[in-house]
Scaffold this active site. Structure first.
Site: not given
Ligand code: ATR
Length: 272
Positions: A102, A66, A17, A128
């Site tokens: 975003d 965030k 940034s 999600a």
């Molecule tokens: P961010 O702010 O980056 O979105 P987060 O709120 O922790 O971080 O969300 C991470 C997302 O990546 C979630 O949708 C998570 O799935 P889960 O809700 O089942 O935890 C997804 N995620 C992380 N690692 C993953 C993986 N190896 N395969 C599939 N989904 C993954």
């Protein structure tokens, strides 16, 4: 007087940034200083407040803060409220406004830089968590035929849909239904790429000439983009979204819209 800004995160040393905003400032003739601010994980509010009290004009907020930034703001724009997430803070006298750029950054990158219209298309949003939640509203504003959300933990995708409650256009899709559907645009908003892993998406989900977009960026293809490339899909990482969300933040702060093409070209060259 020089206006001061920073990106607040943890970690933050990798953030691009500052160079993006320095390029915008050069182009627009703006007298700004934009740095990186590492906040301890449990001390976002104190860090942001000290920066504001020291006379700063605003800040961008990146992972993992965030949600904390959302709570920190005294007032929030509609697009920040929709995603319950803030990536841009505007420090006014005695008043902090939280915004989120975003979603609009993602849509501008897809529609304007990549040239893929979203109107009337079938979009699959994978994930999600906070990143996915922050872009759902802007994607719906682009009026796709369908915005489907799928997630490793299906209840979280369903929760977003229930919360937003727009019938027909928005739908949570489970792993049994997914193989029956095909999409024009597939967006990876999971953090799976951070651990070099792959979210579960069947190869049959990619329509002919589909666009696969990973909100992560870095050198080479993420596992999701490599999978997509194998189906013949076009691929894009999130570097364009990064530049576009920054341009929108610059506009929020300064009322001037910088051009994004030259900065994006520079960052893409550096990533090669
Ligand atoms: P961010 O702010 O980056 O979105 P987060 O709120 O922790 O971080 O969300 C991470 C997302 O990546 C979630 O949708 C998570 O799935 P889960 O809700 O089942 O935890 C997804 N995620 C992380 N690692 C993953 C993986 N190896 N395969 C599939 N989904 C993954």
């Amino acid at each position: 007087m020089t206006d001061r800004y920073a990106v607040i995160g943890n970690p933050v040393a990798h953030s691009r940034s500052p160079e993006i905003h320095a390029a915008f400032a050069r182009e627009c003739g703006a007298d700004i200083e934009y740095g990186r601010l590492l906040a301890p994980v449990a001390r976002f509010a104190e860090t942001a407040e000290a920066f504001r009290a020291g006379g700063a004009a605003g800040a961008n907020v990146t992972l993992p803060f965030k949600l904390e930034a959302f709570a920190f703001a005294h007032a929030r724009t509609a697009r920040a409220e929709r995603g319950r997430s803030v990536n841009t803070l505007h420090f006014e006298t005695n008043h902090v406004v939280g915004d989120n750029t975003d979603g609009v950054g993602l849509c501008r990158d897809i529609e304007q830089n990549i040239g893929q219209p979203l109107l009337g298309t079938r979009i699959l949003l994978i994930g999600a968590g906070g990143a996915a939640r922050a872009v759902v509203g802007a994607l719906m504003d682009c009026q796709p035929e369908l915005l489907a959300i799928t997630n490793r933990t299906p209840a979280k995708a369903q929760a977003i849909v229930d919360e937003i409650n727009v019938k027909n256009m928005l739908r949570a899709v489970g792993l049994t239904e997914l193989p029956k559907l095909r999409f024009d645009v597939l967006i990876n908003a999971t953090s799976a790429s951070l651990s070099a892993s792959l979210p579960l998406v069947p190869l049959s989900s990619f329509d002919n000439n589909a666009l696969a977009y990973d909100m992560m960026y870095g050198k080479g293809l993420t596992p999701f983009l490599a999978l997509a490339a194998g189906t013949g899909a076009r691929t894009a990482d999130g570097i364009g979204m990064l530049v576009e969300q920054a341009a929108e933040a610059f506009y929020v702060w300064r009322g001037v819209r910088p051009s994004t093409g030259p900065v994006l070209d520079l960052l893409k060259q550096a990533a090669r």
